[in-house]
Design a protein around this motif. Sequence first.
Motif, mmCIF file in Angstrom:
data_model
loop_
_atom_site.group_PDB
_atom_site.id
_atom_site.type_symbol
_atom_site.label_atom_id
_atom_site.label_comp_id
_atom_site.label_asym_id
_atom_site.label_seq_id
_atom_site.Cartn_x
_atom_site.Cartn_y
_atom_site.Cartn_z
ATOM 1 N N GLU A 175 0.824 -1.206 0.000
ATOM 2 C CA GLU A 175 0.000 0.000 0.000
ATOM 3 C C GLU A 175 0.860 1.259 0.000
ATOM 4 O O GLU A 175 0.578 2.216 -0.734
ATOM 5 N N ALA B 21 2.346 1.697 -3.415
ATOM 6 C CA ALA B 21 1.353 2.178 -4.385
ATOM 7 C C ALA B 21 1.124 3.678 -4.229
ATOM 8 O O ALA B 21 1.025 4.412 -5.218
ATOM 9 N N TRP C 82 2.010 6.514 -7.018
ATOM 10 C CA TRP C 82 0.973 7.431 -7.485
ATOM 11 C C TRP C 82 1.435 8.879 -7.319
ATOM 12 O O TRP C 82 1.263 9.705 -8.223
#
Length: 212
Positions: free
Chosen positions: A115, A118, A122
């Motif tokens: 997580e 990610a 991003w």
Amino acid sequence: MTGAFIVFEGGDGVGKSTQVRLLVDWLRAQGREVVPTFEPGATVVGAAIRSILLSKESGEFSPRAEALLYAADKASHVAEVVRPAMSRDAVVVCDRYLDSMIAYQGAGRVLEIAEVEAIANWATGALLPGLTILLDLDPAEAMAAITDKDRLESAGADFHLRVRQHFLELAARDPQRYLVLPARLPITELAATIQRRVAALLAGEQQNVGGS
């Protein structure tokens, strides 16, 4: 983008700043435009975030909030510093980037690493360095040399051991993009090894541009 992006990673106290300076000086002597930079704190927004993240006065706060603050710094940094420099063919040399967030806020704070990764990808638009130089050192040795520790440096031995291990795991996952070096090699020996690897990276990029 046609520039190059080179990142130095590693735990606190491993000598990244010294090697960044030496590499920047060497690149400039080769006639390259170089943009030395760092995370967190290289933009106006980032400087405000850095003061929150590293000040002992901030105290303890949510690991998720900490990770999101680092992500905000990265989004600002990539948009305002890294991508503009690369677009004009400069070499960006950065002290800390994605791996630090994944290692410190993921492994160090025991958040879900996938997580955190990610979110970091991003925030940066999935921009990866062409080369990551990892200076590796036992954190007990590194931390012993730091007398005035900031909030993260004071996080404890287990935290820093998890960080070191995850840096090494990240390097093992993509070995072609990493140069892992023992941080306590002589400074000049480290610098010479780094220069050889960077020269090869830049020569390869020039060939790619010429063949496109």
